[in-house]
Design a protein around this motif. Sequence first.
Motif, PDB file in Angstrom:
ATOM      1  N   GLU A   1      31.435  40.940  17.414  1.00 62.17           N
ATOM      2  CA  GLU A   1      31.074  41.760  16.256  1.00 62.17           C
ATOM      3  C   GLU A   1      29.553  41.702  16.102  1.00 62.17           C
ATOM      4  O   GLU A   1      28.989  40.617  15.980  1.00 62.17           O
ATOM      5  CB  GLU A   1      31.766  41.224  15.000  1.00 62.17           C
ATOM      6  CG  GLU A   1      31.462  42.027  13.758  1.00 62.17           C
ATOM      7  CD  GLU A   1      32.144  41.463  12.537  1.00 62.17           C
ATOM      8  OE1 GLU A   1      33.128  42.070  12.080  1.00 62.17           O
ATOM      9  OE2 GLU A   1      31.697  40.399  12.042  1.00 62.17           O
TER      10      GLU A   1
ATOM     11  N   ARG B   1      32.296  44.652  24.110  1.00 54.24           N
ATOM     12  CA  ARG B   1      32.894  43.847  25.173  1.00 54.24           C
ATOM     13  C   ARG B   1      31.946  43.961  26.356  1.00 54.24           C
ATOM     14  O   ARG B   1      31.518  45.061  26.710  1.00 54.24           O
ATOM     15  CB  ARG B   1      34.276  44.400  25.516  1.00 54.24           C
ATOM     16  CG  ARG B   1      34.911  43.766  26.712  1.00 54.24           C
ATOM     17  CD  ARG B   1      36.359  44.140  26.956  1.00 54.24           C
ATOM     18  NE  ARG B   1      36.710  45.518  26.681  1.00 54.24           N
ATOM     19  CZ  ARG B   1      37.965  45.936  26.534  1.00 54.24           C
ATOM     20  NH1 ARG B   1      38.959  45.087  26.625  1.00 54.24           N
ATOM     21  NH2 ARG B   1      38.215  47.198  26.295  1.00 54.24           N
TER      22      ARG B   1
ATOM     23  N   TYR C   1      31.682  46.735  17.718  1.00 56.26           N
ATOM     24  CA  TYR C   1      32.474  45.751  18.443  1.00 56.26           C
ATOM     25  C   TYR C   1      32.264  46.003  19.924  1.00 56.26           C
ATOM     26  O   TYR C   1      32.538  47.089  20.417  1.00 56.26           O
ATOM     27  CB  TYR C   1      33.954  45.841  18.016  1.00 56.26           C
ATOM     28  CG  TYR C   1      34.055  45.504  16.553  1.00 56.26           C
ATOM     29  CD1 TYR C   1      34.240  44.195  16.135  1.00 56.26           C
ATOM     30  CD2 TYR C   1      33.849  46.488  15.580  1.00 56.26           C
ATOM     31  CE1 TYR C   1      34.239  43.869  14.792  1.00 56.26           C
ATOM     32  CE2 TYR C   1      33.856  46.166  14.236  1.00 56.26           C
ATOM     33  CZ  TYR C   1      34.049  44.859  13.842  1.00 56.26           C
ATOM     34  OH  TYR C   1      34.034  44.533  12.516  1.00 56.26           O
TER      35      TYR C   1
ATOM     36  N   ASP D   1      40.554  41.387  20.187  1.00 50.41           N
ATOM     37  CA  ASP D   1      40.413  40.027  20.689  1.00 50.41           C
ATOM     38  C   ASP D   1      39.469  40.021  21.887  1.00 50.41           C
ATOM     39  O   ASP D   1      39.593  40.841  22.802  1.00 50.41           O
ATOM     40  CB  ASP D   1      41.789  39.492  21.096  1.00 50.41           C
ATOM     41  CG  ASP D   1      41.746  38.026  21.442  1.00 50.41           C
ATOM     42  OD1 ASP D   1      41.057  37.267  20.742  1.00 50.41           O
ATOM     43  OD2 ASP D   1      42.405  37.642  22.431  1.00 50.41           O
ATOM     44  N   GLY D   2      38.499  39.133  21.859  1.00 54.32           N
ATOM     45  CA  GLY D   2      37.543  39.030  22.956  1.00 54.32           C
ATOM     46  C   GLY D   2      36.308  39.896  22.783  1.00 54.32           C
ATOM     47  O   GLY D   2      35.401  39.853  23.611  1.00 54.32           O
TER      48      GLY D   2
ATOM     49  N   ARG E   1      38.785  43.036  13.704  1.00 47.71           N
ATOM     50  CA  ARG E   1      38.744  41.628  14.123  1.00 47.71           C
ATOM     51  C   ARG E   1      40.112  41.143  14.594  1.00 47.71           C
ATOM     52  O   ARG E   1      40.201  40.316  15.494  1.00 47.71           O
ATOM     53  CB  ARG E   1      38.215  40.773  12.985  1.00 47.71           C
ATOM     54  CG  ARG E   1      36.736  41.104  12.705  1.00 47.71           C
ATOM     55  CD  ARG E   1      36.212  40.400  11.508  1.00 47.71           C
ATOM     56  NE  ARG E   1      35.744  39.085  11.921  1.00 47.71           N
ATOM     57  CZ  ARG E   1      35.141  38.237  11.122  1.00 47.71           C
ATOM     58  NH1 ARG E   1      34.936  38.551   9.861  1.00 47.71           N
ATOM     59  NH2 ARG E   1      34.736  37.080  11.564  1.00 47.71           N
ATOM     60  N   GLU E   2      41.183  41.660  13.997  1.00 48.73           N
ATOM     61  CA  GLU E   2      42.534  41.284  14.413  1.00 48.73           C
ATOM     62  C   GLU E   2      42.891  41.864  15.778  1.00 48.73           C
ATOM     63  O   GLU E   2      43.501  41.188  16.605  1.00 48.73           O
ATOM     64  CB  GLU E   2      43.569  41.782  13.390  1.00 48.73           C
ATOM     65  CG  GLU E   2      43.556  41.048  12.079  1.00 48.73           C
ATOM     66  CD  GLU E   2      44.412  41.728  11.011  1.00 48.73           C
ATOM     67  OE1 GLU E   2      45.059  42.765  11.294  1.00 48.73           O
ATOM     68  OE2 GLU E   2      44.431  41.223   9.881  1.00 48.73           O
ATOM     69  N   GLU E   3      42.531  43.108  16.000  1.00 50.10           N
ATOM     70  CA  GLU E   3      42.997  43.827  17.188  1.00 50.10           C
ATOM     71  C   GLU E   3      42.065  43.732  18.392  1.00 50.10           C
ATOM     72  O   GLU E   3      42.505  43.913  19.517  1.00 50.10           O
ATOM     73  CB  GLU E   3      43.244  45.302  16.857  1.00 50.10           C
ATOM     74  CG  GLU E   3      44.314  45.525  15.805  1.00 50.10           C
ATOM     75  CD  GLU E   3      45.690  44.996  16.202  1.00 50.10           C
ATOM     76  OE1 GLU E   3      45.975  44.881  17.420  1.00 50.10           O
ATOM     77  OE2 GLU E   3      46.486  44.689  15.301  1.00 50.10           O
TER      78      GLU E   3
ATOM     79  N   ALA F   1      41.512  47.732  23.220  1.00 59.69           N
ATOM     80  CA  ALA F   1      41.516  46.316  23.606  1.00 59.69           C
ATOM     81  C   ALA F   1      42.345  46.062  24.860  1.00 59.69           C
ATOM     82  O   ALA F   1      42.080  45.098  25.587  1.00 59.69           O
ATOM     83  CB  ALA F   1      42.044  45.469  22.453  1.00 59.69           C
TER      84      ALA F   1
ATOM     85  N   ARG G   1      44.180  48.955  19.479  1.00 55.39           N
ATOM     86  CA  ARG G   1      45.030  48.276  20.462  1.00 55.39           C
ATOM     87  C   ARG G   1      44.848  48.879  21.853  1.00 55.39           C
ATOM     88  O   ARG G   1      44.793  48.160  22.844  1.00 55.39           O
ATOM     89  CB  ARG G   1      46.491  48.350  20.036  1.00 55.39           C
ATOM     90  CG  ARG G   1      46.808  47.415  18.903  1.00 55.39           C
ATOM     91  CD  ARG G   1      48.246  47.495  18.483  1.00 55.39           C
ATOM     92  NE  ARG G   1      48.492  46.516  17.424  1.00 55.39           N
ATOM     93  CZ  ARG G   1      49.598  46.452  16.712  1.00 55.39           C
ATOM     94  NH1 ARG G   1      50.588  47.314  16.926  1.00 55.39           N
ATOM     95  NH2 ARG G   1      49.731  45.548  15.774  1.00 55.39           N
TER      96      ARG G   1
END
Length: 121
Positions: free
Chosen positions: A40, A51, A49, A36-37, A32-34, A114, A111
């Motif tokens: 879930e 996109r 997760y 972003d966008g 959830r921290e890494e 993302a 990271r």
Amino acid sequence: MVRSEANDVAGYLAEVPEERRDALVRLRRLCREELDGFGEVMAYGMPAYERDGAAEIAFASQKQYISFYLMRGDVREAFEERLAGQDMGKGCLRFRRPETIDFDLLRDLLRATAARPGKIC
């Protein structure tokens, strides 16, 4: 627990064996921290997760291990050296014991995922 019938990730985490719960809660927090966008969701009975409607990351408490699914071939290739010593299938890192999870490696994989969209395997 292989495939959960939970409606959401909180429900999923409530079902996992107690000895794995802290590690999976930490993994969820990291995602959830890494990511972003990303949304879930529960997909195929596990937290995922996504996109733009496509799951790129997922994790699960399997019978013998905790699995971390990385559905991006480009990210796996970029981390080939760091992943070489890991217990890994085509797109799944496996950790037999919660204390062996390399959260620094997972953070770096998240990271990289993302940072930009890529092709899902």
